[in-house]
Enzyme design. Sequence first.
Site, PDB file in Angstrom:
ATOM      1  N   GLU A 278       0.831  -1.217   0.000  1.00  0.00           N
ATOM      2  CA  GLU A 278       0.000   0.000   0.000  1.00  0.00           C
ATOM      3  C   GLU A 278       0.857   1.256   0.000  1.00  0.00           C
ATOM      4  O   GLU A 278       0.473   2.279  -0.548  1.00  0.00           O
ATOM      5  CB  GLU A 278      -0.916   0.033   1.239  1.00  0.00           C
ATOM      6  CG  GLU A 278      -2.345  -0.302   0.927  1.00  0.00           C
ATOM      7  CD  GLU A 278      -3.318   0.003   2.060  1.00  0.00           C
ATOM      8  OE1 GLU A 278      -2.935   0.510   3.129  1.00  0.00           O
ATOM      9  OE2 GLU A 278      -4.509  -0.289   1.866  1.00  0.00           O
ATOM     10  N   HIS A 307       8.163 -26.442   1.081  1.00  0.00           N
ATOM     11  CA  HIS A 307       7.482 -27.572   0.453  1.00  0.00           C
ATOM     12  C   HIS A 307       6.308 -27.118  -0.410  1.00  0.00           C
ATOM     13  O   HIS A 307       5.439 -27.915  -0.756  1.00  0.00           O
ATOM     14  CB  HIS A 307       7.032 -28.546   1.546  1.00  0.00           C
ATOM     15  CG  HIS A 307       8.163 -28.915   2.450  1.00  0.00           C
ATOM     16  ND1 HIS A 307       9.097 -29.878   2.134  1.00  0.00           N
ATOM     17  CD2 HIS A 307       8.578 -28.380   3.629  1.00  0.00           C
ATOM     18  CE1 HIS A 307      10.005 -29.949   3.094  1.00  0.00           C
ATOM     19  NE2 HIS A 307       9.722 -29.048   4.018  1.00  0.00           N
ATOM     20  N   LYS A 420     -14.242   1.288  -2.676  1.00  0.00           N
ATOM     21  CA  LYS A 420     -15.138   1.641  -1.563  1.00  0.00           C
ATOM     22  C   LYS A 420     -16.353   2.401  -2.072  1.00  0.00           C
ATOM     23  O   LYS A 420     -17.479   2.147  -1.644  1.00  0.00           O
ATOM     24  CB  LYS A 420     -14.392   2.525  -0.557  1.00  0.00           C
ATOM     25  CG  LYS A 420     -13.318   1.805   0.221  1.00  0.00           C
ATOM     26  CD  LYS A 420     -12.747   2.730   1.279  1.00  0.00           C
ATOM     27  CE  LYS A 420     -11.526   2.114   1.910  1.00  0.00           C
ATOM     28  NZ  LYS A 420     -10.843   3.017   2.820  1.00  0.00           N
TER      29      LYS A 420
HETATM   30  O1  LIG Z   1      -8.602   2.158  10.387  1.00  0.00           O
HETATM   31  P1  LIG Z   1      -9.520   2.322   9.237  1.00  0.00           P
HETATM   32  O2  LIG Z   1      -9.785   3.767   8.925  1.00  0.00           O
HETATM   33  O3  LIG Z   1     -10.803   1.561   9.437  1.00  0.00           O
HETATM   34  O4  LIG Z   1      -8.822   1.740   7.961  1.00  0.00           O
HETATM   35  C1  LIG Z   1      -8.545   0.394   7.783  1.00  0.00           C
HETATM   36  C2  LIG Z   1      -7.813   0.134   6.476  1.00  0.00           C
HETATM   37  O5  LIG Z   1      -8.671   0.388   5.407  1.00  0.00           O
HETATM   38  C3  LIG Z   1      -8.347   1.207   4.307  1.00  0.00           C
HETATM   39  O6  LIG Z   1      -9.041   0.761   3.193  1.00  0.00           O
HETATM   40  C4  LIG Z   1      -6.890   1.404   3.979  1.00  0.00           C
HETATM   41  O7  LIG Z   1      -6.558   0.961   2.697  1.00  0.00           O
HETATM   42  C5  LIG Z   1      -5.954   0.783   4.969  1.00  0.00           C
HETATM   43  O8  LIG Z   1      -4.724   1.462   4.887  1.00  0.00           O
HETATM   44  C6  LIG Z   1      -6.506   0.875   6.375  1.00  0.00           C
HETATM   45  O9  LIG Z   1      -5.571   0.304   7.270  1.00  0.00           O
END
Ligand SMILES: O=P(O)(O)OC[C@H]1O[C@H](O)[C@H](O)[C@@H](O)[C@@H]1O
Length: 445
Positions: A278, A307, A420
């Site tokens: 990332e 293995h 998302k």
């Molecule tokens: O801690 P949060 O805001 O819930 O994020 C949780 C995770 O989700 C995101 O999609 C990011 O890509 C991550 O870098 C992050 O660690």
Amino acid sequence: MLRLDLSNLDPRRVGAQGLDFAEALREEKERLEAARDALWGRRGDAAEFLGWIDVPEDTEAVRNVLRYRQANAWVEDFVVLGIGGSALGAQAVSAALGKGPVRLHFVDNVEPEPILELLRALDPRKTLVNVISKSGSTAETMAAFLAFRRWLEDALGAGWKEHVAVTTDPARGILRPYAQAEGLAAFEVPPAVGGRFSVTCPVGTLPLAFVGVDLEAFLAGCRKANETAQAGAEANLPAQTALVHDRLSRKGLNVNVFMPYSTRLRYLPDWFVQLHDESLGKAVNRAGEEVRTGTTAVRAIGTTDQHAQVQLFREGPHDKLITLVRLEEATEDLEIPAVAGLEALDYLFGRSFFELLSAEAKATAHALAKAQQPNFAFVLERLDAYTLGWLMQHLMWQTAFLGELWGIDAFNQPGVELGKEYTYALMGRKGYEPLAEELKAEGVE
Ligand SMILES: O=P(O)(O)OC[C@H]1O[C@H](O)[C@H](O)[C@@H](O)[C@@H]1O
């Protein structure tokens, strides 16, 4: 104590795929030290997301976590609701060093069956639920929180509030005001610390306190990594391993296998994969030019994956750099007994499991080198909190150095946002109707 074994990078062993490390270090000294100075120079600026450098110095935050742990001696099961950086660090460290007796569970997916299985197995009266989300908006974590909160309230009534701890940003997101309104225990993810760099703040330390990890020693190890990251190039271990990655990626070695010889470290590669991929997989550099950087981290565990994957690592494409993690001492060892009638195995009789593990690690590293497959090792004196803290903070530094060398922002993740948004549209979130229409027209509904 942590040291590097770079002998299997030597071109006399691995040919043109290798790296004359001493020469590379001489050539790149200035560039590495400029990267070091830039990182240390920017660390006071919250917008730069370098807060992870200073978190291990914050002993008050740890004392706060330990006080909460002591005040909640009733906990038998501790459930982390978190994903990515909000779960992987604690998962890696607890698997390596957790002592119990509290059982730690991680809900980092939204597949219903495992969630139901966990809810059925747990006793709400003895369960603490720690919802961890920096943003407070991650759909998976929030869905799990809604389910666990309801489950607790159904069983305990108003008492559910004693069974929830919230770890989130001090100001942003919906969880902080919710925790305040409900009077829930709440811990901070410092604003300048990104999820994948957050294991040393309460995101990691709170769950780890409940499974008896020596947090003082863990953070002392992190501070040791900070010390090495301040040194000149000749002694700057994170700059050195970043140099290895940088130089070998330029030779087309774009797959990074991360392979600890330890089952206790089985989740460390998962944490490293997020940290590395990332942070370093970026379309554009800081100047906005298209660069498409990154190398692909791959998980493996020694000896298990000897293995499964080593065949490919030796004979497949020459596109890999292999990072091994080796231990010098066992915490506890076990003798392999002699058994009459099985003399064909007498080379094992009376030897120890750790001797066999060590021999396999060295043998495989050498066999890889013989196939011209460059590899190097982090050698840990033993697996304890200090050394694991040192290694993890080292890897955060290595990542930051690589970001700097490649001119990219290693602390954002714009590439995960679109998925998302599409999810919100598919789930019918308010305001996402036009996107839902667009998806429908593209055949996704
Ligand atoms: O801690 P949060 O805001 O819930 O994020 C949780 C995770 O989700 C995101 O999609 C990011 O890509 C991550 O870098 C992050 O660690």
